[in-house]
Scaffold this motif. Structure first.
Motif, short mmCIF file in Angstrom:
data_model
loop_
_atom_site.label_atom_id
_atom_site.label_comp_id
_atom_site.label_asym_id
_atom_site.label_seq_id
_atom_site.Cartn_x
_atom_site.Cartn_y
_atom_site.Cartn_z
N MET A 1 0.69 -1.15 0.10
CA MET A 1 -0.02 -0.08 0.17
C MET A 1 0.74 1.33 0.01
O MET A 1 0.56 2.13 -0.56
CB MET A 1 -0.71 0.10 1.14
CG MET A 1 -2.07 -1.11 1.24
SD MET A 1 -2.90 -1.23 2.62
CE MET A 1 -3.31 0.56 3.08
N ILE A 2 1.84 1.31 0.96
CA ILE A 2 2.77 2.49 1.02
C ILE A 2 3.51 2.76 -0.22
O ILE A 2 3.60 3.71 -0.77
CB ILE A 2 3.86 2.40 2.08
CG1 ILE A 2 2.67 2.42 3.34
CG2 ILE A 2 4.67 3.36 2.21
CD1 ILE A 2 3.56 2.06 4.74
N ALA A 3 3.91 1.49 -0.71
CA ALA A 3 5.00 1.65 -1.97
C ALA A 3 4.22 2.22 -3.18
O ALA A 3 4.48 2.99 -3.99
CB ALA A 3 5.60 0.16 -2.27
N LEU A 4 2.93 1.58 -3.45
CA LEU A 4 2.29 1.98 -4.53
C LEU A 4 1.67 3.41 -4.36
O LEU A 4 1.48 4.18 -5.14
CB LEU A 4 0.89 0.96 -4.72
CG LEU A 4 1.39 -0.33 -5.08
CD1 LEU A 4 0.14 -1.41 -5.11
CD2 LEU A 4 1.72 -0.28 -6.66
N ALA A 5 1.22 3.89 -2.96
CA ALA A 5 0.76 5.27 -2.99
C ALA A 5 2.02 6.06 -3.29
O ALA A 5 1.94 7.12 -3.87
CB ALA A 5 0.40 5.40 -1.37
N ALA A 6 3.29 5.88 -2.83
CA ALA A 6 4.40 6.48 -3.33
C ALA A 6 4.71 6.68 -4.67
O ALA A 6 4.87 7.74 -5.20
CB ALA A 6 5.79 6.18 -2.44
N TRP A 7 4.31 5.69 -5.49
CA TRP A 7 4.79 5.81 -6.80
C TRP A 7 3.43 6.70 -7.44
O TRP A 7 4.05 7.13 -8.23
CB TRP A 7 4.48 4.22 -7.19
CG TRP A 7 4.53 4.10 -8.60
CD1 TRP A 7 5.82 3.98 -9.58
CD2 TRP A 7 3.64 3.52 -9.52
NE1 TRP A 7 5.60 3.89 -10.81
CE2 TRP A 7 4.10 3.62 -10.91
CE3 TRP A 7 2.44 3.68 -9.42
CZ2 TRP A 7 3.53 3.49 -12.02
CZ3 TRP A 7 1.28 3.40 -10.65
CH2 TRP A 7 2.01 3.35 -11.68
N GLN A 8 2.48 6.25 -6.92
CA GLN A 8 1.29 7.11 -7.58
C GLN A 8 1.61 8.52 -7.27
O GLN A 8 1.38 9.60 -8.16
CB GLN A 8 -0.01 6.62 -6.95
CG GLN A 8 -1.29 7.63 -7.64
CD GLN A 8 -2.48 7.16 -7.09
OE1 GLN A 8 -2.55 6.32 -6.16
NE2 GLN A 8 -3.71 7.44 -7.69
N HIS A 9 1.99 8.90 -6.21
CA HIS A 9 2.33 10.45 -5.81
C HIS A 9 3.51 10.98 -6.84
O HIS A 9 3.27 12.07 -7.22
CB HIS A 9 2.59 10.36 -4.22
CG HIS A 9 2.75 11.91 -4.03
ND1 HIS A 9 2.00 12.92 -3.77
CD2 HIS A 9 4.09 12.38 -3.74
CE1 HIS A 9 2.64 13.77 -3.52
NE2 HIS A 9 3.89 13.60 -3.31
N GLN A 10 4.45 10.19 -6.94
CA GLN A 10 5.64 10.45 -7.67
C GLN A 10 5.02 10.68 -9.03
O GLN A 10 5.68 11.80 -9.72
CB GLN A 10 6.83 9.41 -7.62
CG GLN A 10 7.99 9.73 -8.30
CD GLN A 10 8.35 11.21 -7.84
OE1 GLN A 10 8.63 11.50 -6.61
NE2 GLN A 10 9.47 11.55 -8.77
N HIS A 11 4.33 9.94 -9.56
CA HIS A 11 3.91 10.28 -10.85
C HIS A 11 3.10 11.60 -11.28
O HIS A 11 2.83 12.10 -11.93
CB HIS A 11 3.11 9.00 -11.59
CG HIS A 11 4.03 7.76 -12.00
ND1 HIS A 11 4.73 8.09 -13.13
CD2 HIS A 11 4.50 6.76 -11.26
CE1 HIS A 11 5.33 6.64 -13.38
NE2 HIS A 11 5.32 6.16 -12.05
N PHE A 12 2.32 11.78 -10.03
CA PHE A 12 1.27 13.00 -10.04
C PHE A 12 2.28 14.19 -9.96
O PHE A 12 2.22 15.19 -10.64
CB PHE A 12 0.29 12.95 -8.84
CG PHE A 12 -0.19 14.24 -8.67
CD1 PHE A 12 -1.27 14.62 -9.54
CD2 PHE A 12 0.04 15.21 -7.76
CE1 PHE A 12 -2.25 15.64 -9.44
CE2 PHE A 12 -0.55 16.34 -7.53
CZ PHE A 12 -1.61 16.56 -8.50
N VAL A 13 3.33 14.16 -9.20
CA VAL A 13 4.29 15.24 -9.01
C VAL A 13 5.00 15.65 -10.31
O VAL A 13 5.28 16.68 -10.88
CB VAL A 13 5.13 15.27 -8.02
CG1 VAL A 13 6.45 16.07 -8.07
CG2 VAL A 13 4.50 15.15 -6.63
#
Length: 124
Positions: A70-82
């Motif tokens: 969950m944490i890893a995927l959320a970090a990945w998604q946030h990085q792509h948004f940024v």
């Protein structure tokens, strides 16, 4: 103010990442609790022999890996948004990668905890 330059969009994305981080930590904590609960039940019953409670440990490790994912995927998604965010935010004094690095460190810690619990089952 257009949506692409509205700082609230970026801040909402960061709050979302931190909410996923909080939820992932809670799932990891639940996994650790479940993994050690079998040992607690054995202590309550007074039965020291009988081996390691394998079922609770496997379920606990599954929860830990779920929280880590969950944490890893959320970090990945946030990085792509940024990367896609075209606004003039964040300001220069803001470190936008802080929440990303905290998420990565917590995810790695969760994975290390799962490995530790898995090794403790094998060694007993």
């Amino acid at each position: 103010m257009s949506e692409s330059s509205d700082p609230r969009v970026y801040l909402a994305a960061e709050r979302t990442l931190l909410a996923w981080l909080r939820s992932g930590i809670a799932v990891i904590g639940l996994g650790f609790l479940v993994a050690k609960f079998g040992m607690f039940l054995r202590m309550i019953r007074g039965t020291v022999e009988g081996g390691h409670p394998i079922a609770s440990t496997i379920i606990g490790i599954a929860f830990i890996m779920l929280g880590t994912a969950m944490i890893a995927l959320a970090a990945w998604q946030h990085q792509h948004f940024v990367k896609e965010f075209q606004g003039s935010f964040p300001p220069t004094q803001h470190w936008p990668k802080l929440s990303l690095w905290v998420s990565i460190l917590v995810a790695l810690s969760g994975a290390a905890l799962a490995v530790y619990l898995g090794v403790s089952v094998v060694s007993e």
